[in-house]
Design an enzyme around this catalytic site. Structure first.
Site, PDB file in Angstrom:
ATOM      1  N   TYR A  18     -79.680  -4.101  -4.540  1.00 23.59           N
ATOM      2  CA  TYR A  18     -79.859  -4.888  -3.324  1.00 23.59           C
ATOM      3  C   TYR A  18     -81.335  -5.109  -2.996  1.00 23.59           C
ATOM      4  O   TYR A  18     -81.689  -6.062  -2.305  1.00 23.59           O
ATOM      5  CB  TYR A  18     -79.182  -4.205  -2.136  1.00 23.59           C
ATOM      6  CG  TYR A  18     -77.671  -4.175  -2.205  1.00 23.59           C
ATOM      7  CD1 TYR A  18     -76.973  -4.910  -3.150  1.00 23.59           C
ATOM      8  CD2 TYR A  18     -76.933  -3.398  -1.328  1.00 23.59           C
ATOM      9  CE1 TYR A  18     -75.601  -4.867  -3.216  1.00 23.59           C
ATOM     10  CE2 TYR A  18     -75.554  -3.355  -1.383  1.00 23.59           C
ATOM     11  CZ  TYR A  18     -74.888  -4.089  -2.335  1.00 23.59           C
ATOM     12  OH  TYR A  18     -73.510  -4.050  -2.398  1.00 23.59           O
ATOM     13  N   LYS A  37     -72.274   4.380 -13.815  1.00 20.52           N
ATOM     14  CA  LYS A  37     -71.804   3.549 -14.924  1.00 20.52           C
ATOM     15  C   LYS A  37     -72.750   3.798 -16.100  1.00 20.52           C
ATOM     16  O   LYS A  37     -73.332   2.883 -16.689  1.00 20.52           O
ATOM     17  CB  LYS A  37     -71.779   2.071 -14.513  1.00 20.52           C
ATOM     18  CG  LYS A  37     -70.986   1.168 -15.460  1.00 20.52           C
ATOM     19  CD  LYS A  37     -69.515   1.508 -15.527  1.00 20.52           C
ATOM     20  CE  LYS A  37     -68.784   0.505 -16.431  1.00 20.52           C
ATOM     21  NZ  LYS A  37     -67.398   0.908 -16.697  1.00 20.52           N
ATOM     22  N   ASP A  44     -65.502   2.370 -12.171  1.00 20.52           N
ATOM     23  CA  ASP A  44     -64.216   1.696 -12.305  1.00 20.52           C
ATOM     24  C   ASP A  44     -63.068   2.700 -12.250  1.00 20.52           C
ATOM     25  O   ASP A  44     -62.034   2.454 -11.620  1.00 20.52           O
ATOM     26  CB  ASP A  44     -64.161   0.858 -13.585  1.00 20.52           C
ATOM     27  CG  ASP A  44     -64.707   1.566 -14.798  1.00 20.52           C
ATOM     28  OD1 ASP A  44     -65.328   2.639 -14.660  1.00 20.52           O
ATOM     29  OD2 ASP A  44     -64.519   1.044 -15.922  1.00 20.52           O
ATOM     30  N   ASP A  57     -71.349   0.992  -1.613  1.00 14.53           N
ATOM     31  CA  ASP A  57     -70.852  -0.082  -0.753  1.00 14.53           C
ATOM     32  C   ASP A  57     -69.367  -0.307  -1.018  1.00 14.53           C
ATOM     33  O   ASP A  57     -68.551  -0.437  -0.095  1.00 14.53           O
ATOM     34  CB  ASP A  57     -71.652  -1.354  -1.032  1.00 14.53           C
ATOM     35  CG  ASP A  57     -71.493  -2.415   0.044  1.00 14.53           C
ATOM     36  OD1 ASP A  57     -70.700  -2.210   0.976  1.00 14.53           O
ATOM     37  OD2 ASP A  57     -72.159  -3.456  -0.059  1.00 14.53           O
ATOM     38  N   ASP A  81     -66.003   1.443   1.382  1.00 14.17           N
ATOM     39  CA  ASP A  81     -65.050   0.539   2.015  1.00 14.17           C
ATOM     40  C   ASP A  81     -63.634   0.780   1.512  1.00 14.17           C
ATOM     41  O   ASP A  81     -62.668   0.716   2.282  1.00 14.17           O
ATOM     42  CB  ASP A  81     -65.441  -0.916   1.767  1.00 14.17           C
ATOM     43  CG  ASP A  81     -66.514  -1.405   2.734  1.00 14.17           C
ATOM     44  OD1 ASP A  81     -66.886  -0.626   3.629  1.00 14.17           O
ATOM     45  OD2 ASP A  81     -66.974  -2.547   2.590  1.00 14.17           O
TER      46      ASP A  81
END
Length: 360
Positions: free
Chosen positions: A142, A192, A224, A248, A252
């Site tokens: 980001y 990852k 994942d 993020d 959520d």
């Protein structure tokens, strides 16, 4: 005396913030502490009143306070503004950057009395779960550079850069391990590393930091797989340590598994434990002004403020216990009540929690 900058924001923000202040007032009476509130505009209302989402006077009020209690910002009224001027990007990101709020704590908890509200099957939910997502908030893709678009036609491209330094990874890892020591002593680091070089460094540094915490169990999981395991077996997680983008997503997802975003608080902290405390949900403009919003997330955000910034654990525990007791007693707002249950208003929920604190 503790100074609190109160930034209610837009939508349901002012309604639920009123209840959080009501609970803090009850804490003052119960525990003999003193809070001083400074109210300031932020988000869409600040754009309307001052021309920008984060006015200088609001930033100054935050800097003069010991913590920031934040509501929710944004709504359809401001969606056509340039992205950098919209309430969310124009207020939250500058606040995080200005105060160095690199650590985001997002609890996701299912109360046993609300297990039926979860979208998960009862046999998966069991007696509820309690997960803490520790998300790095000021690095990663980001904020990495370069970032932009180049070229035109079919070969036009857009690009973002994921960057993490060893220092950034180490400091967020330490926060996760310290948090785990106060819980069930287990950290699951989400990465990852099988694809991304950034995540190879992430895993290496997390392992190095873990050596200082031999009492905390460390596991690694690819992002994942983690998103699948959250749905399959949420109970396996205690603290989930994540980079900015993965956090993020994970925070959520875990939040939604509880059944209502209206129940979930969050904290964003810097190295001095100065923090911004806000509900995990949005401004919900569709129900603003109707008196039906669930204030619990805002109330629990205030409890996190007492725990992490003000070092008032007994007061924070009293709020948590009051919320649990009120829910166990069947007091529910419309978002968590079943079709055959009566629901209460935003103000009535605040009254019930405050009353429990004062009578405890």
């Amino acid at each position: 005396m503790k100074k609190i900058a109160v930034l209610a924001g837009d939508g349901i923000g002012p309604e639920v913030m009123q209840e959080a202040v009501k609970i803090l007032d009850a804490v003052q009476k119960k525990f003999g502490v003193e809070f001083q509130y400074t109210y300031a505009d932020v988000g869409g209302c600040a754009i309307d009143n001052h021309g920008k989402a984060l006015p200088e006077e609001t930033l100054a009020a935050c800097a003069a306070s010991d913590s920031v209690l934040f509501g929710s910002v944004g709504g359809p009224k401001w969606e056509n503004l340039p992205p950098e001027q919209q309430p969310e990007r124009g207020a939250l990101l500058p606040l995080r950057k200005h105060f160095g709020l690199y650590c985001n704590l997002r609890p996701a908890k299912i109360y046993p009395s609300l297990a039926a509200a979860s979208p998960l099957k009862p046999e998966i939910v069991g007696g509820g779960f309690d997960i803490l997502c520790v998300r790095e908030l000021t690095g990663g893709i980001y904020f990495g550079r370069p970032k932009g678009r180049d070229g035109s036609g079919p070969d036009e491209k857009a690009f973002d850069t994921m960057v993490y330094t060893r220092r950034e990874i180490a400091r967020i890892s330490k926060m996760a391990f310290e948090a785990a020591r106060l819980r069930s002593s287990k950290v699951t680091s989400i990465d990852k590393a099988n694809v991304l070089t950034t995540m190879v460094l992430w895993r290496e540094v997390v392992v190095e930091v873990a050596r200082a915490y031999p009492d905390v169990q460390l596991d690694h999981m690819y992002v994942d797989n983690a998103t699948m395991q959250l749905v399959k077996d949420s109970h396996q997680f205690d603290v989930m340590l994540c980079g900015n983008m993965f956090g993020d997503i994970i925070s959520d997802e875990s939040a939604m598994l509880t059944g209502s975003m209206g129940l979930l608080p969050s904290a964003s902290l810097n190295e001095n434990r100065f923090g911004l405390f806000e509900p995990a949900g949005g401004s919900a403009p569709d129900i603003a002004g109707k008196g039906i919003a669930n204030p619990i997330a805002q109330v629990l955000s205030a409890a996190m403020m007492l725990k992490y910034s003000f070092e008032l654990p007994d007061a924070a525990t009293a709020i948590d216990a009051a919320v649990s007791a009120v829910l166990d007693a069947g007091t529910k707002t419309g978002d968590i009540a079943t079709v055959d249950e009566a629901s209460v208003t935003t103000s009535q929920m605040g009254d019930a929690i405050a009353d429990r604190i004062l009578k405890s």
